[in-house]
Structure formats: C-alpha cells, structure tokens
Design a protein around this motif. Structure first.
Motif: not given
Length: 331
Positions: A92-96, A130-134, A136-140, A280-283
């Motif tokens: 099971k994975v999540v991907a951009f 929901g995580l990849p763009i939104a 990661v943008t908030a995180y970065q 978007v970065k995998s880490e």
C-alpha cells in the motif's frame, strides 16, 4: 481495460480554447524502469489541476492531449518495473504523479519509485492522497521558508495563515502548532470552529472588517504570513501587520505579487514578500505519512466522489470553497 475519468482535450482556434471532459476505456499502462503500476484507491484534487486545464502551465503541462488530470494518489502496487527495489506487488502506497503527466483520475496509474512512499495500515487511502501537493507545500513553507522546527524547539514566532480551512491551510495550521508558534488564521465563518480544533490560537472570519484587515485579536505582529488564498489580499494589507522583519510567503504568486517581491528586494526592505513554489519530495511525504500515523496530523476531507462523478469533484474544486481535501475514489 482501464476506466479513466475526466480526460481534458483542448481544442484550439485563433478565437478560443475549449476543454471537453469525457469518460473512456484505455489500456492499463505498463510500468517502465523504476516505475510502479498502482491500482488506485483515492485521488485528491488540487487547484493546480484546474489551472492546468485553464492553460496556466502551458507550454510545460499537460505533456500531451487527451490529458488525464490528477497528481496525488494512494493505492496498491500491482506490478513493478525493472529496477524497482523498495516496493513489491501488494504494498500500500501514496505517490505523487508528475504534473506534466497527471493520470490520477483513473482506476490504474503508473508512478515513479522515487516519488512513492509506503502507507501503513493506520493511514487510509483518502487521508494519504491529500498529502502530496497540499501537505508537502505546507511542510516546506514552514520548515524551509520560515525555518520552523516541528519538534517544538526554537524561538516562539507569530504566524498568520490565510485560507486556513483549505487544502494547504488546514495542514499548515496543524504543522505550525507542532512548532513553537502562535497561529492566527483566517477562514469563512462556517469553518471557524474547525480551524480552532486544528490548533489555531486565533481565528478571523475573513469577511469581517477585522478579518479583511488581517489584524490579530491580541494585537500581535506576524513574523511570517503564509498566504494560502488564491490572490485577493494586497501587500498593503499585509505590511502594517508584520513585525519589523516580517515575511509574507505567497503560495499562489501572480504578476502583482511578483512585482512587490522585486520591489522589496531592490529597495532592501526589511519586510519581504516571497513567492513559494513547492517541490514534492519523497522524504517530506514520508514524514507527513508518519505524522498521520502517529495522530499528530490529519487530513480533513471535504467530500468524496466516485470516479464516474469526477466532474462534480472538479466543479467543487474550481468553486474554491472546499474545506480540506476533495477526494475521488474509483468505485
């Protein structure tokens, strides 16, 4: 055969451009070197998707027509291409997916191994998608642009987050509160209690005079403002609310904000407006998935739509008033 929704085919003449959406059956794609084939369980929409539709990303995206939109997906690996070492069928994975290629509004999609992370059983497909763009943008913008340490260390700073109930905003509030921050947030009246529940210390209704002026109820000046809303707030509104060296991070820069950015730079202003473009970065994505698993971050889901009704999800995204993330599920 693969069932794919919302293919956008752009037809152009000298006078106009027209986007047409339709459902089709196409062959299931085959993963190439360092790629995975996913059976999708959830796809989340982002403003970037309909900006591509409107031609904002041309000539870089879409790469070709007809175009299948959608970049943020979660699902199960059904096949791996040559060279893949980190995943196997059944994972099971999540991907951009790439912005140029898209392909998320479908039953199956191919993704790059380097843009894919494992999804533990505690994290649902919808939460992860929901995580990849939104996310990661908030995180970065918090960790890289503002330098906030999410372990709570570092000096306390005052942060303003606009559109705090939206896709990026609702993640930004939660992540900011993992750091040593005081968060003032803006949103619509119907979402004030939600944004408070996410951790915001002060919440303003953006339609009130105080909210429109971005004034902190406690009189604080903002060290950082994370502008998640798409346009609508001029620099002249932000500036009097900033601390001496306050910065505004604009996540949807336009011509006006870029001009302000340049002016503040060449005049050596202590107060700055900075355009921010996430990568978007995998880490980063993996870190966010772990936070969801630990209960420190959650995806607020505005609505779920079946793939056969993906156009409804698309219209809701364009409307711009979603609370959290809009999810499309292929069933």
């Amino acid at each position: 055969m693969q069932s794919i929704s919302c293919i956008s085919k752009l037809l152009e003449t000298a006078e106009f451009s027209l986007n047409i959406y339709f459902h089709v059956e196409v062959p299931v794609p085959t993963p190439k070197k360092d790629e995975l084939l996913l059976k999708l369980e959830a796809t989340s929409l982002n403003p970037l998707d309909w900006k591509i539709q409107k031609g904002v990303m041309r000539p870089f995206a879409p790469r070709k027509f007809p175009h299948i939109p959608g970049t943020d997906v979660a699902g199960e690996v059904v096949e791996v291409g040559p060279g893949v070492k980190s995943f196997k069928a059944g994972d099971k994975v999540v991907a951009f997916l790439t912005i140029a290629g898209g392909s998320g509004l479908a039953e199956f999609a191919v993704c790059k191994e380097k843009l894919t992370v494992a999804r533990p059983a505690e994290v649902s497909a919808a939460e992860a998608a929901g995580l990849p763009i939104a996310g990661v943008t908030a995180y970065q913008v918090l960790t890289q642009s503002a330098g906030i340490k999410l372990d709570g260390s570092g000096r306390q700073v005052n942060i303003l987050i606009t559109a705090a109930s939206g896709g990026v905003g609702h993640y930004a509030v939660q992540l900011a509160k993992l750091g040593n921050t005081h968060v003032t947030a803006t949103c619509g009246a119907r979402n004030i209690e939600l944004v408070k529940s996410l951790g915001a210390d002060e919440v303003l209704d953006y339609k009130t005079p105080e909210g429109a002026a971005l004034k902190s109820p406690s009189g604080r000046k903002y060290d950082f403002a994370i502008h998640c809303a798409i346009g609508g707030i001029p620099w002249s509104t932000f500036e009097p609310n900033l601390s001496e060296k306050g910065k505004v991070f604009d996540l949807s820069p336009n011509a006006s904000s870029m001009a302000t950015f340049a002016l503040k730079k060449i005049t050596f202003s202590k107060k700055q407006l900075m355009p921010v473009f996430a990568n978007v970065k995998s880490e980063n994505l993996d870190h966010l998935v772990k936070l969801v698993k630990e209960g420190k971050l959650k995806t607020v889901i505005d609505s779920k739509h079946s793939l056969s009704k993906a156009e409804d999800a698309w219209a809701k995204s364009i409307d711009g008033h979603a609370t959290g993330k809009i999810i499309v599920e292929p069933f």
